[in-house]
Enzyme design. Sequence first.
Site, PDB file in Angstrom:
ATOM      1  CG  HIS A  24      36.021  36.738  63.131  1.00 58.68           C
ATOM      2  ND1 HIS A  24      36.001  35.312  62.819  1.00 58.68           N
ATOM      3  CD2 HIS A  24      35.272  36.871  64.318  1.00 58.68           C
ATOM      4  CE1 HIS A  24      35.476  34.819  63.862  1.00 58.68           C
ATOM      5  NE2 HIS A  24      34.982  35.581  64.410  1.00 58.68           N
ATOM      6  CG  HIS A  78      30.267  36.364  73.526  1.00 59.69           C
ATOM      7  ND1 HIS A  78      31.738  36.351  73.832  1.00 59.69           N
ATOM      8  CD2 HIS A  78      30.258  35.804  72.186  1.00 59.69           C
ATOM      9  CE1 HIS A  78      32.425  35.883  72.642  1.00 59.69           C
ATOM     10  NE2 HIS A  78      31.887  35.519  71.876  1.00 59.69           N
ATOM     11  CD  GLU A  80      33.979  37.419  68.587  1.00 64.61           C
ATOM     12  OE1 GLU A  80      33.405  36.055  69.072  1.00 64.61           O
ATOM     13  OE2 GLU A  80      34.844  37.159  67.483  1.00 64.61           O
ATOM     14  CG  ASP A  82      29.901  38.967  66.937  1.00 71.48           C
ATOM     15  OD1 ASP A  82      30.671  39.023  68.088  1.00 71.48           O
ATOM     16  OD2 ASP A  82      29.337  37.851  66.855  1.00 71.48           O
ATOM     17  CG  HIS A 146      33.642  32.021  70.064  1.00 72.41           C
ATOM     18  ND1 HIS A 146      33.569  33.137  69.622  1.00 72.41           N
ATOM     19  CD2 HIS A 146      34.566  31.216  69.778  1.00 72.41           C
ATOM     20  CE1 HIS A 146      34.534  33.374  68.850  1.00 72.41           C
ATOM     21  NE2 HIS A 146      35.158  32.290  68.768  1.00 72.41           N
ATOM     22  CG  ASP A 165      29.238  33.355  69.715  1.00 73.53           C
ATOM     23  OD1 ASP A 165      28.466  34.048  68.954  1.00 73.53           O
ATOM     24  OD2 ASP A 165      30.123  33.544  69.815  1.00 73.53           O
ATOM     25  CE1 TYR A 197      28.034  31.204  64.771  1.00 75.72           C
ATOM     26  CE2 TYR A 197      28.811  29.654  66.473  1.00 75.72           C
ATOM     27  CZ  TYR A 197      28.738  31.100  66.061  1.00 75.72           C
ATOM     28  OH  TYR A 197      28.794  32.195  66.547  1.00 75.72           O
ATOM     29  CG  HIS A 230      25.824  34.572  65.350  1.00 74.31           C
ATOM     30  ND1 HIS A 230      26.165  35.848  64.977  1.00 74.31           N
ATOM     31  CD2 HIS A 230      26.587  34.559  66.424  1.00 74.31           C
ATOM     32  CE1 HIS A 230      27.176  36.534  65.508  1.00 74.31           C
ATOM     33  NE2 HIS A 230      27.457  35.503  66.235  1.00 74.31           N
TER      34      HIS A 230
HETATM   35 FE1  FEO Z   1      31.962  34.705  69.663  1.00 74.67          FE
HETATM   36 FE2  FEO Z   1      29.275  35.795  67.917  1.00 74.67          FE
HETATM   37  O1  FEO Z   1      30.680  36.009  68.819  1.00 74.67           O
END
Ligand code: FEO
Length: 417
Positions: A24, A78, A80, A82, A146, A165, A197, A230
């Site tokens: 993104h 979360h 989002e 991903d 996040h 995250d 990050y 991640h």
């Molecule tokens: Fe806030 Fe890895 O998404």
Amino acid sequence: MNAIEIKPDIYWVGVVDWAVRDFHGYVTPNGTTYNNYLILDEEVTLVDTVKHDFLDVGIANIKSVIDPSRIKNIVINHIENDHMGALEQVMEIVPKDVTIYTTQRGMAGMDRFFDISKWTVKTVKTGDELITGKYKLKFIETPMIHWPDSMMTYVEGAKLLLSQDAFGQHIATASRFDDEFIGCESLTELKDATVDYYANILMPFGALIKSKIGEIQKMGIEIDMIAPDHGIIWRTDPERAIQMYLDMANNQADERIVIIYDTMWHSTEQMTLPIMRGIRDEGVDCKVIKLRSTPMSVAIKEFWKARGCLIGSPTLNNEVFPSIAEFMVHLMGLRPKERLMGGFGSYGWGGGAVNWLYDMFSKMKLPVIEPGVQILYRLKPDDEKTCYDFGRNFARQVKEYQQKFTGTSAPMLKKEG
Ligand code: FEO
């Protein structure tokens, strides 16, 4: 890559995205991973899903451990894309009576992405628990770390924090754990990726992060592994990840200066050389970044690592150069704190870029050294000295400013050992 057991009966069932280079808008030269976790207990529980593009691999990884028809609970830490992107397809292969656990805001967001009327979704808040058998899950809301919906899940009995995250990195690697990665690559690379990050994603939320870590510490939970959504799982030294986050939340930086500039006919570029010499002669480390040749997220990371930053911009049509404007607007959104700033640049007509920069520093409430340096057309020998003195004076002030922070932590990014 199939599932990997990270704790007794708890599996990583994520995917490695070796190819992504644009996350993104954030440049990811080392790819990333979308981690999710499967807890095999009396009530089999999946925590998060994977990015939709990797749905097939993610589901195959789950199936390599267990028949998905045995899944009883899904925790969405979360929403989002991903991490929740594969939820709809996962819901098609699990029993109809599966219960999804997420925060109130998580459910509200989920409802925007999917038709959740046919699903059982329960909202949870900090302190709520779900007993899966021998393990007990404790939910901890972490809004803005996040997104507003975010939460973490602590697995009591495994001393495992599933941190979504937070504490993650964008690294695609065959290593799943910190010790494996450090053995193959290095601790410096792991720290650098963690800082990258944080700087690009979590910089605005330092105060929240500090208070959330304090809240978790007060809960008295024991953590011997942090598994983010991640990158690398911290199993050898989770305390290192926590300390790094606390340092960054406290606006820790190294005694160094980054010069971030762009240039039209190389005059602003020429100014960087005597400025850098002045900084180096004062004994301060310095990095120079030409913005137009450098991904924005790399410039942001380097900015965050340094206690001082000089921005160089030529004047174009009485305004700042466009690439510098883009960088500064992006930086303002990240709400950096406690970095000493200065500006310089060349001009041919009336000037304007350096004044624009100082207006931005003021809007961002960052300390500055004034005045900045402006050079007409081209550097003459006297101008070289002006630039050298500007760099040297800036370095002196950065050293003095850094005194306010020294002794509070180890250097963030210096090589270890
Ligand atoms: Fe806030 Fe890895 O998404």
